[in-house]
Design a protein around this motif. Structure first.
Motif, PDB file in Angstrom:
ATOM      1  N   PHE A  60       0.819  -1.208   0.000  1.00 25.14           N
ATOM      2  CA  PHE A  60       0.000   0.000   0.000  1.00 25.14           C
ATOM      3  C   PHE A  60       0.856   1.262   0.000  1.00 25.14           C
ATOM      4  O   PHE A  60       0.690   2.142  -0.856  1.00 25.14           O
ATOM      5  CB  PHE A  60      -0.933   0.004   1.211  1.00 25.14           C
ATOM      6  N   TYR A  61       1.772   1.359   0.957  1.00 26.29           N
ATOM      7  CA  TYR A  61       2.576   2.580   1.062  1.00 26.29           C
ATOM      8  C   TYR A  61       3.577   2.704  -0.080  1.00 26.29           C
ATOM      9  O   TYR A  61       3.905   3.820  -0.501  1.00 26.29           O
ATOM     10  CB  TYR A  61       3.279   2.643   2.418  1.00 26.29           C
ATOM     11  N   GLY A  62       4.038   1.569  -0.603  1.00 29.04           N
ATOM     12  CA  GLY A  62       4.922   1.623  -1.760  1.00 29.04           C
ATOM     13  C   GLY A  62       4.197   2.157  -2.982  1.00 29.04           C
ATOM     14  O   GLY A  62       4.717   3.040  -3.693  1.00 29.04           O
ATOM     15  N   LEU A  63       2.994   1.667  -3.230  1.00 26.96           N
ATOM     16  CA  LEU A  63       2.211   2.141  -4.371  1.00 26.96           C
ATOM     17  C   LEU A  63       1.712   3.562  -4.150  1.00 26.96           C
ATOM     18  O   LEU A  63       1.609   4.344  -5.100  1.00 26.96           O
ATOM     19  CB  LEU A  63       1.032   1.200  -4.620  1.00 26.96           C
ATOM     20  N   LEU A  77      -1.821   7.888 -13.741  1.00 28.04           N
ATOM     21  CA  LEU A  77      -3.054   7.111 -13.911  1.00 28.04           C
ATOM     22  C   LEU A  77      -2.796   5.625 -13.726  1.00 28.04           C
ATOM     23  O   LEU A  77      -3.578   4.914 -13.088  1.00 28.04           O
ATOM     24  CB  LEU A  77      -3.656   7.389 -15.285  1.00 28.04           C
ATOM     25  N   LEU A  78      -1.678   5.145 -14.287  1.00 25.41           N
ATOM     26  CA  LEU A  78      -1.320   3.739 -14.116  1.00 25.41           C
ATOM     27  C   LEU A  78      -1.045   3.426 -12.651  1.00 25.41           C
ATOM     28  O   LEU A  78      -1.424   2.362 -12.146  1.00 25.41           O
ATOM     29  CB  LEU A  78      -0.097   3.404 -14.971  1.00 25.41           C
ATOM     30  N   SER A  79      -0.403   4.363 -11.970  1.00 27.55           N
ATOM     31  CA  SER A  79      -0.091   4.172 -10.553  1.00 27.55           C
ATOM     32  C   SER A  79      -1.372   4.091  -9.724  1.00 27.55           C
ATOM     33  O   SER A  79      -1.475   3.277  -8.798  1.00 27.55           O
ATOM     34  CB  SER A  79       0.780   5.322 -10.046  1.00 27.55           C
ATOM     35  N   VAL A  80      -2.349   4.928 -10.066  1.00 25.54           N
ATOM     36  CA  VAL A  80      -3.620   4.922  -9.340  1.00 25.54           C
ATOM     37  C   VAL A  80      -4.323   3.578  -9.500  1.00 25.54           C
ATOM     38  O   VAL A  80      -4.820   2.998  -8.521  1.00 25.54           O
ATOM     39  CB  VAL A  80      -4.534   6.062  -9.833  1.00 25.54           C
ATOM     40  N   PHE A  81      -4.368   3.075 -10.718  1.00 21.39           N
ATOM     41  CA  PHE A  81      -5.040   1.793 -10.940  1.00 21.39           C
ATOM     42  C   PHE A  81      -4.258   0.636 -10.315  1.00 21.39           C
ATOM     43  O   PHE A  81      -4.854  -0.357  -9.888  1.00 21.39           O
ATOM     44  CB  PHE A  81      -5.254   1.561 -12.435  1.00 21.39           C
ATOM     45  N   ALA A  82      -2.934   0.757 -10.252  1.00 24.37           N
ATOM     46  CA  ALA A  82      -2.135  -0.270  -9.576  1.00 24.37           C
ATOM     47  C   ALA A  82      -2.459  -0.296  -8.087  1.00 24.37           C
ATOM     48  O   ALA A  82      -2.637  -1.365  -7.492  1.00 24.37           O
ATOM     49  CB  ALA A  82      -0.648  -0.009  -9.790  1.00 24.37           C
TER      50      ALA A  82
END
Length: 220
Positions: A60-63, A77-82
């Protein structure tokens, strides 16, 4: 002397920008909620194991860190969906546990309660236009209390403390929704990716906390 025309133009531009951020935030929030629900459904159907508290926190904290680093680029956007997909995956095993105890109604009630809280809080801020930044100090204090209580409960495993933390999570997350919505309409937040993540995490915490409370109070 101030030019009234210039002042009006600036106000109009600010209003347009605010509406744009709101529209983009709620659109992305809807997409991430749908995506997370799909991932949770797949995780539940495949009976995937829960990653465990340590791996969940690291993931969680890494993403979340990745989202903040890429928030001003298309990669955000990709990070949010990840991030939201990962949170959906962690939700699958929890749903299976509730369903195993015949808690289908509890899940639906928690979903309804989460939606009601979100729409009520959002509508309040959007209607009144009230500046909720005064909640900042209380939010910091609340976060400290939650962290201390969470760490303590890892070792003590007291059911009553767990329920108290769930109630605090609902209050804290509700405050986050109020502050984030207020920040958007008052110009304090212009990045819809970061706004979306704040709202999504708040909704996730409210849903999980409601599940915990409802399971405790409806248990025979």
């Amino acid at each position: 002397m101030n030019n009234p025309t210039v002042h009006t133009t600036r106000q109009d531009a600010a209003a347009v920008e605010t509406n744009k951020v709101l529209r983009n935030t709620y659109s992305l929030l809807a997409l991430t909620l749908a995506f997370s629900a799909i991932v949770a459904g797949v995780s539940s159907a495949m009976n995937l194991p829960h990653p465990g508290i340590l791996l969940m926190l690291v993931g969680f904290y890494g993403l979340l860190f990745l989202v903040h680093k890429t928030a001003n680029s298309s990669a955000g956007l990709l990070s949010v969906f990840a991030l939201t997909g990962f949170m959906g995956y962690t939700l699958g095993p929890i749903l299976n546990m509730v369903l195993a105890g015949g808690g289908g109604d509890i899940i639906m009630l928690a979903m309804g309660g989460t939606a009601l809280i979100f729409f009520a809080l959002s509508a309040y801020v959007l209607t009144t236009k009230k500046d909720m930044s005064f909640l900042g100090g209380m939010m910091v204090a609340g976060f400290v209390v939650i962290v201390v209580g969470f760490v303590a409960n890892l070792f003590l495993a007291i059911p009553a403390l767990g329920l108290a933390l769930s109630a605090l999570f609902i209050l804290f997350s509700s405050g986050a929704i109020l502050m984030q919505t207020s920040a958007i309409i008052h110009g304090g937040e212009r990045n819809y990716i970061l706004a979306t993540v704040t709202l999504f995490v708040s909704l996730y915490n409210i849903f999980i906390s409601l599940l915990n409370l409802l399971m405790a109070f409806t248990r025979d």
